[in-house]
Scaffold this active site. Sequence first.
Site, PDB file in Angstrom:
ATOM      1  N   ASP A  95      75.343  23.236   3.685  1.00  0.00           N
ATOM      2  CA  ASP A  95      76.024  24.066   2.690  1.00  0.00           C
ATOM      3  C   ASP A  95      75.025  24.954   1.954  1.00  0.00           C
ATOM      4  OD1 ASP A  95      77.777  25.185   0.931  1.00  0.00           O
ATOM      5  OD2 ASP A  95      78.282  23.343  -0.133  1.00  0.00           O
ATOM      6  N   ASP A 291      78.564  31.846   2.375  1.00  0.00           N
ATOM      7  CA  ASP A 291      78.640  30.424   2.044  1.00  0.00           C
ATOM      8  C   ASP A 291      78.994  29.622   3.290  1.00  0.00           C
ATOM      9  OD1 ASP A 291      78.847  27.957   0.883  1.00  0.00           O
ATOM     10  OD2 ASP A 291      80.753  28.346  -0.116  1.00  0.00           O
TER      11      ASP A 291
END
Length: 628
Positions: A95, A291
């Site tokens: 992430d 992201d």
Amino acid sequence: MARRTLVLLIFSIVFNLCGAFASGSDDHSRPMILPLYLSSPNANWHHRQTFDGRRLQRSEPNSHMRLYDDLLANGYYTTRLWIGTPPQQFALIVDTGSTVTYVPCFDCKQCGRHQDPRFQPDLSSTYQPVKCDINCNCDKKEAQCTYERRYAEMSSSSGVLGEDVLSFGNESELVPQRAVFGCENIETGDLYSQRADGIMGLGRGRLSVMDQLVDKGVISDSFSLCYGGMGVGGGAMVLGSIKSPPDMVFTHSDPFRSPYYNIELKDIHVAGKPLKLNPKIFDGKHGTVLDSGTTYAYLPKDAFHAFKDAVKRKVNFLKQIHGPDPNYQDICFSGAGRDVTQLSKVFPQVDMVFTKGQKFSLSPENYLFPHTKVSGAYCLGIFENGDSTTLLGGIVTRNTLVTYDRANDKIGFWKTNCSELWKRLNYSNAPPPAPSAFDGRNTSVEISPSIAPSGLPDTVIPGVLQVGLISFDMMLSINNTIKPNFTELAESIAHGLELNISQVRLMNYTHTGNNFVIRWAIVPAESANCFSNTKATGIIRQLKEHQMHIPQKFGSYQLVKLKVEPQMKRSWWKQHYWAVAVAVIVTSVLGLLALGTWLVWKYRLQDIVSYEPIAARAIVPEQELQPL
């Protein structure tokens, strides 16, 4: 993470742990490569690399470790990280929008059921709690620093901070490093329900794995991600720098613009035509953010509607249908065909235009996802955002090497086949390919499901396969000696592996006390002779990674043996027995009809021959009756 995450907002509690991040390493900076694809590398890779056509160049040694999962199937990609001495294994979501790496703690009061056991600090001889001081928030005992992260999809993670040795597997050239991480006490939302154990934070922040490794001087201040294509998954992650391909497209990334990795997006073209939007629309709030923890992409309202309308105009010959989930107003189209490699002939190319006019081209797999209920149908994977931020999730960068060059404040994009990235890295001493499950001979491959802390089992099926049978032995440990309900167990297996119940077949079983060893066979659907490569890979991955869930009343299970068999070559008779049977039946019917016709004709001919006119008969004189 949630598939429908809008904008990933991390409400951080500031931790300036000045003394917790030692930087004592004399090693030169070395990149670490972590492949996200299913392959079977089983040797140390010490070699150099140069450009050859579209091959990447690497002047420093690097290493790799196995990563798992698929963007659309799971909503994320995970890597395996080992913490402590001896190492404890965890599956962590990669992430770029998070700045903390955290795993569930052994005493977590509110943590879900995840892939691996929780971290137990008492079992690690190298674990140390991060002691409370004025630079951090402290727990109730004022003894240990704490962390808290909240996300826009209403999930959260909180716990204490600890320091221990992080290992990247026995194939990594990067030696184990001490680092600070979070030990969770509470999980909520998607973090509670997800299969993955936790998060590997690659964002900008003192607690980020990247920042800690860079501060130690063990890697360069750069990393890269490469996600596999639609229905394939896989790819690679590189921690450290690599020499960029000559045709990689770069755009500026301002670290002071927002805490996230942003790019300078100015326009979007659909089929070569600009949407004619004000460039400032992509610069609202946090700007345009990349992201990796978000699945799809989200545009501000005006940009989304302009994009949606432009795509719909180009595919007006397709039928627009409802999406697979009635809770969302997905925009879907049917009639595009099942072959994802041909989607570019149906859907338009989309270009992202950066500040200096550079274009990064998106193929249909970068903005579509398959409809799960209608074959040959696809839905837009780009949605309207709730605020002015433009959020680009993993779907946009599939089959794209994305380099986050933090040292030079830029991000690069290079279209490639991420599932074959290791081939494109041009290793001169690469390990030999794993044996194919089908190489034209009547062979089978047996797989050991054992997983050691220092590495993971080899991949089963590289390349193009024709798998005809998957069998496995599972050992059940139940609380009583009553024979389990095999029909119900087969239904659970079929549900867990997303198969029809007719594809799951009980072969045999044995038991000793409370332990049952059951052999199952997974066969292709009735309409197919073999599994597709994607389906076979998915089944084997779920079995090997213990991702298949069964009801608790069956107790715990362990995979004992896994075997893959190729599609059997049928004999000429087996391949054509239906045609032969039909031919025999047709021949028999025609023969019977011919025989019946001949018999009728013969019978009628006899009647005609035996009839004679009265006049033509011989005259026989009458005779008197003799007296009695």
